[in-house]
Design an enzyme around this catalytic site. Structure first.
Site, PDB file in Angstrom:
ATOM      1  N   GLY A  41      49.394  29.867  38.347  1.00  0.00           N
ATOM      2  CA  GLY A  41      50.574  30.108  37.193  1.00  0.00           C
ATOM      3  C   GLY A  41      50.311  29.947  36.041  1.00  0.00           C
ATOM      4  CG  ASN A 185      42.648  39.093  46.983  1.00  0.00           C
ATOM      5  OD1 ASN A 185      42.851  38.986  48.015  1.00  0.00           O
ATOM      6  ND2 ASN A 185      41.839  38.105  46.105  1.00  0.00           N
ATOM      7  CB  ALA A 250      41.105  33.358  35.812  1.00  0.00           C
ATOM      8  CB  ALA A 251      38.914  38.348  38.488  1.00  0.00           C
ATOM      9  N   GLY A 252      42.007  38.087  39.029  1.00  0.00           N
ATOM     10  CA  GLY A 252      43.058  38.440  39.610  1.00  0.00           C
ATOM     11  C   GLY A 252      44.227  37.952  38.695  1.00  0.00           C
ATOM     12  CG  ASP A 253      45.137  33.801  38.350  1.00  0.00           C
ATOM     13  OD1 ASP A 253      45.768  34.356  38.980  1.00  0.00           O
ATOM     14  OD2 ASP A 253      44.063  32.791  38.049  1.00  0.00           O
ATOM     15  N   GLY A 288      34.856  30.130  33.272  1.00  0.00           N
ATOM     16  CA  GLY A 288      36.148  29.378  33.236  1.00  0.00           C
ATOM     17  C   GLY A 288      37.458  30.337  33.671  1.00  0.00           C
TER      18      GLY A 288
HETATM   19  O1  RIB Z   1      42.916  31.931  40.411  1.00  0.00           O
HETATM   20  C1  RIB Z   1      41.896  31.004  39.664  1.00  0.00           C
HETATM   21  C2  RIB Z   1      42.883  29.513  39.938  1.00  0.00           C
HETATM   22  O2  RIB Z   1      42.990  29.304  41.286  1.00  0.00           O
HETATM   23  C3  RIB Z   1      42.151  28.581  39.318  1.00  0.00           C
HETATM   24  O3  RIB Z   1      42.064  28.197  37.899  1.00  0.00           O
HETATM   25  C4  RIB Z   1      42.651  27.210  40.002  1.00  0.00           C
HETATM   26  O4  RIB Z   1      43.222  26.093  39.585  1.00  0.00           O
HETATM   27  C5  RIB Z   1      43.197  27.991  41.083  1.00  0.00           C
HETATM   28  O5  RIB Z   1      44.490  27.844  41.209  1.00  0.00           O
END
Ligand code: RIB
Length: 301
Positions: A41, A185, A250-253, A288
């Site tokens: 989030g 994904n 964090a690629a998807g985020d 990161g």
């Molecule tokens: O999507 C990556 C995230 O998944 C990381 O930052 C970790 O905290 C988990 O929530």
């Protein structure tokens, strides 16, 4: 500018870089360790802010140092954190992440305060959801809270986007009915559809099955294969950018965040997916979660 609210998790990530992932029962030597802001989030809220979106976040941290660091990092890119509660007697969420030389990761989340979010907390922040144009959620907080917020959003005309991570085998029908866009994904799509997803053709069939649940758009992110858009009218593949990945965390985020920023800036769904591909391609070339996300000057629409 259109307003976005992200409801979801905040974690402090403890990342260990390794040559290759350990096998069951194996002890290996790590290469490096770092502590860095994360949580699906928070990553999405941070990325929306960094890419120039107007964004608030609803979530929970503990009354500890990590919670303060996470909120401060969100504030640094303009995220409104008034909806992030500091809960007593519980720690901020933590994630232990292993990243190997192939840039793949494995993640264990200790939910901490994220698991303590309740419908009452959503009621306390209801106005933020009602006043927003888009609600973005993931599945690192209790699903009944996700479902409750989705219903509030849907009833007030706020678009609901779900990034169904971590993978879930099923979701309540009452949640499906409120989702406008879902962005799994391949692993998450396989879990949700109960079908194998090993190639683009599989993904198209599995994504079609999710449309029957009431979702308007399914966007499948497929790593370096790019993304797939599936709606009632069309199936379109968007090839991925070719980059040398060093950390896929964090690629998807970052894809979800970039998609939301583009759509709320008037871009078409197709333009937003291409933008998501470009932003997430940069994200995987850096270490990161939040630390790897580019800003709006670096990736224009
Ligand atoms: O999507 C990556 C995230 O998944 C990381 O930052 C970790 O905290 C988990 O929530």
């Amino acid at each position: 500018m259109k307003k976005v609210v992200v409801l979801g998790s905040l974690n402090m990530d403890y990342v260990i870089n390794v040559e290759k992932m350990p096998q069951k029962g194996e002890t290996i030597l790590g290469l490096a360790m770092s502590k860095t802001p994360g949580g699906k989030g928070a990553n999405q809220a941070y990325a929306i802010g960094k890419l120039g979106g107007k964004v608030s976040m609803i979530g929970a941290v503990g009354e500890d140092e990590n919670g303060k660091i996470l909120k401060k990092n969100l504030n640094s890119v303009g995220v409104n954190t008034e909806g992030i509660m500091e809960l007593a007697g519980v720690c901020t969420g933590n994630a232990v992440i292993t990243v190997d030389k192939a840039a793949e990761n494995s993640i264990i989340v200790l939910q901490g305060a994220n698991a303590r979010l309740t419908k009452t907390d959503i009621d306390a922040n209801k106005q933020i959801i009602v006043d927003s144009d888009v609600l973005v959620m993931q599945l690192e907080i209790p699903v009944e809270v996700v479902e409750y917020a989705a219903r509030i959003a849907s009833e007030s005309g706020t678009i609901v986007i779900l990034d169904p991570a971590p993978a879930a085998a099923d979701l309540p029908d009452t949640l499906w009915q409120c989702i406008d866009v879902i962005k799994p994904n391949e692993t998450e799509l396989a879990a949700l559809s109960g079908m194998p997803v090993t190639c683009i053709e599989d993904a198209a069939i599995a994504a079609k099955s999710l449309l029957k649940k009431g979702v308007t758009q399914v966007i499948v992110t497929m790593g370096d294969e790019g993304s797939l858009l599936v709606t009632e009218d069309k199936t379109q593949h968007f090839p991925g950018e070719k980059v040398v990945a060093i950390d896929t965390t964090a690629a998807g985020d970052s894809f979800t965040a970039a998609f939301v920023v583009a759509v709320t800036n008037g871009k078409s769904c197709e333009e937003a997916i291409s933008y998501g591909n470009r932003v997430s391609a940069i994200t995987v070339t850096r270490k990161g979660a939040q630390a790897s996300i580019p800003d709006k000057e670096e990736v224009a629409f």
